[in-house]
Design a protein around this motif. Structure first.
Motif, PDB file in Angstrom:
ATOM      1  N   LEU A  67       0.811  -1.211   0.000  1.00  0.00           N
ATOM      2  CA  LEU A  67       0.000   0.000   0.000  1.00  0.00           C
ATOM      3  C   LEU A  67       0.847   1.264   0.000  1.00  0.00           C
ATOM      4  N   ALA A  68       0.425   2.242  -0.813  1.00  0.00           N
ATOM      5  CA  ALA A  68       1.052   3.560  -0.819  1.00  0.00           C
ATOM      6  C   ALA A  68       0.113   4.539  -0.128  1.00  0.00           C
ATOM      7  N   VAL A  69       0.676   5.518   0.573  1.00  0.00           N
ATOM      8  CA  VAL A  69      -0.112   6.505   1.311  1.00  0.00           C
ATOM      9  C   VAL A  69       0.512   7.892   1.161  1.00  0.00           C
ATOM     10  N   VAL A  70      -0.307   8.903   1.473  1.00  0.00           N
ATOM     11  CA  VAL A  70       0.171  10.278   1.589  1.00  0.00           C
ATOM     12  C   VAL A  70      -0.260  10.765   2.965  1.00  0.00           C
ATOM     13  N   ASP A  71       0.690  11.279   3.742  1.00  0.00           N
ATOM     14  CA  ASP A  71       0.364  11.788   5.071  1.00  0.00           C
ATOM     15  C   ASP A  71      -0.413  13.095   4.965  1.00  0.00           C
ATOM     16  N   VAL A  72      -1.444  13.219   5.815  1.00  0.00           N
ATOM     17  CA  VAL A  72      -2.258  14.435   5.883  1.00  0.00           C
ATOM     18  C   VAL A  72      -1.627  15.356   6.922  1.00  0.00           C
ATOM     19  N   PRO A  73      -1.316  16.609   6.561  1.00  0.00           N
ATOM     20  CA  PRO A  73      -0.767  17.537   7.560  1.00  0.00           C
ATOM     21  C   PRO A  73      -1.720  17.676   8.745  1.00  0.00           C
ATOM     22  N   ALA A  74      -1.158  17.742   9.955  1.00  0.00           N
ATOM     23  CA  ALA A  74      -1.966  17.780  11.175  1.00  0.00           C
ATOM     24  C   ALA A  74      -2.988  18.908  11.171  1.00  0.00           C
ATOM     25  N   ASP A  75      -2.647  20.053  10.578  1.00  0.00           N
ATOM     26  CA  ASP A  75      -3.586  21.182  10.579  1.00  0.00           C
ATOM     27  C   ASP A  75      -4.753  20.985   9.625  1.00  0.00           C
ATOM     28  N   ARG A  76      -4.690  19.975   8.751  1.00  0.00           N
ATOM     29  CA  ARG A  76      -5.780  19.689   7.809  1.00  0.00           C
ATOM     30  C   ARG A  76      -6.711  18.582   8.311  1.00  0.00           C
ATOM     31  N   VAL A  77      -6.272  17.820   9.302  1.00  0.00           N
ATOM     32  CA  VAL A  77      -7.071  16.695   9.806  1.00  0.00           C
ATOM     33  C   VAL A  77      -8.458  17.137  10.287  1.00  0.00           C
ATOM     34  N   PRO A  78      -8.585  18.213  11.095  1.00  0.00           N
ATOM     35  CA  PRO A  78      -9.929  18.618  11.531  1.00  0.00           C
ATOM     36  C   PRO A  78     -10.867  18.971  10.369  1.00  0.00           C
ATOM     37  N   GLU A  79     -10.312  19.543   9.297  1.00  0.00           N
ATOM     38  CA  GLU A  79     -11.131  19.904   8.134  1.00  0.00           C
ATOM     39  C   GLU A  79     -11.685  18.677   7.417  1.00  0.00           C
ATOM     40  N   LEU A  80     -11.016  17.545   7.579  1.00  0.00           N
ATOM     41  CA  LEU A  80     -11.488  16.291   6.975  1.00  0.00           C
ATOM     42  C   LEU A  80     -12.418  15.520   7.902  1.00  0.00           C
ATOM     43  N   GLY A  81     -12.754  16.101   9.046  1.00  0.00           N
ATOM     44  CA  GLY A  81     -13.680  15.450   9.966  1.00  0.00           C
ATOM     45  C   GLY A  81     -13.006  14.753  11.126  1.00  0.00           C
ATOM     46  N   GLY A  82     -11.721  15.005  11.324  1.00  0.00           N
ATOM     47  CA  GLY A  82     -11.017  14.398  12.449  1.00  0.00           C
ATOM     48  C   GLY A  82     -10.374  13.078  12.081  1.00  0.00           C
ATOM     49  N   ARG A  83      -9.783  12.475  13.083  1.00  0.00           N
ATOM     50  CA  ARG A  83      -9.035  11.230  12.887  1.00  0.00           C
ATOM     51  C   ARG A  83      -9.952  10.012  12.867  1.00  0.00           C
ATOM     52  N   LYS A  84     -10.780   9.943  11.833  1.00  0.00           N
ATOM     53  CA  LYS A  84     -11.696   8.816  11.659  1.00  0.00           C
ATOM     54  C   LYS A  84     -11.447   8.207  10.286  1.00  0.00           C
ATOM     55  N   GLN A  85     -11.475   6.882  10.236  1.00  0.00           N
ATOM     56  CA  GLN A  85     -11.319   6.223   8.941  1.00  0.00           C
ATOM     57  C   GLN A  85     -12.583   6.442   8.126  1.00  0.00           C
ATOM     58  N   ARG A  86     -12.400   6.900   6.885  1.00  0.00           N
ATOM     59  CA  ARG A  86     -13.546   7.134   5.998  1.00  0.00           C
ATOM     60  C   ARG A  86     -13.082   7.181   4.553  1.00  0.00           C
ATOM     61  N   ARG A  87     -14.030   7.018   3.648  1.00  0.00           N
ATOM     62  CA  ARG A  87     -13.755   7.167   2.215  1.00  0.00           C
ATOM     63  C   ARG A  87     -13.692   8.653   1.906  1.00  0.00           C
TER      64      ARG A  87
END
Length: 90
Positions: free
Chosen positions: A22-42
């Protein structure tokens, strides 16, 4: 659709011991809340301008990333080690 959450990151292997894994891209910490927090989702959006669908995942130690498929990398003209631009819908 709402406002996109945009960021750049380097494509890396989830597990360096598995070169074909699997390949991944890390999400910058300051963007995590904008994506709905640290929850697994599509998530949906674009990677380097190409349509993209992936899943967010927790990383040990408090990180957060989004998985990218081989097909998504190909469509984006990217590979492991490349910097990519993501625009994701929260």
């Amino acid at each position: 659709m709402g406002t996109s959450v945009e960021f750049s990151g380097t494509v890396r292997r989830w597990n360096d011991d598995k070169p074909g894994g699997l390949a991944v891209v890390d999400v910058p910490a300051d963007r995590v809340p904008e994506l709905g927090g640290r929850k697994q989702r599509r998530v949906h959006g674009t990677m380097n301008g190409a349509d993209f669908t992936g899943s967010t995942m927790l990383v040990a130690g408090g990180g957060f990333c989004v998985g990218v498929s081989k097909a998504a990398l190909k469509a984006a003209g990217a590979s492991v080690g490349d910097e990519v631009r993501l625009a994701l819908e929260p």
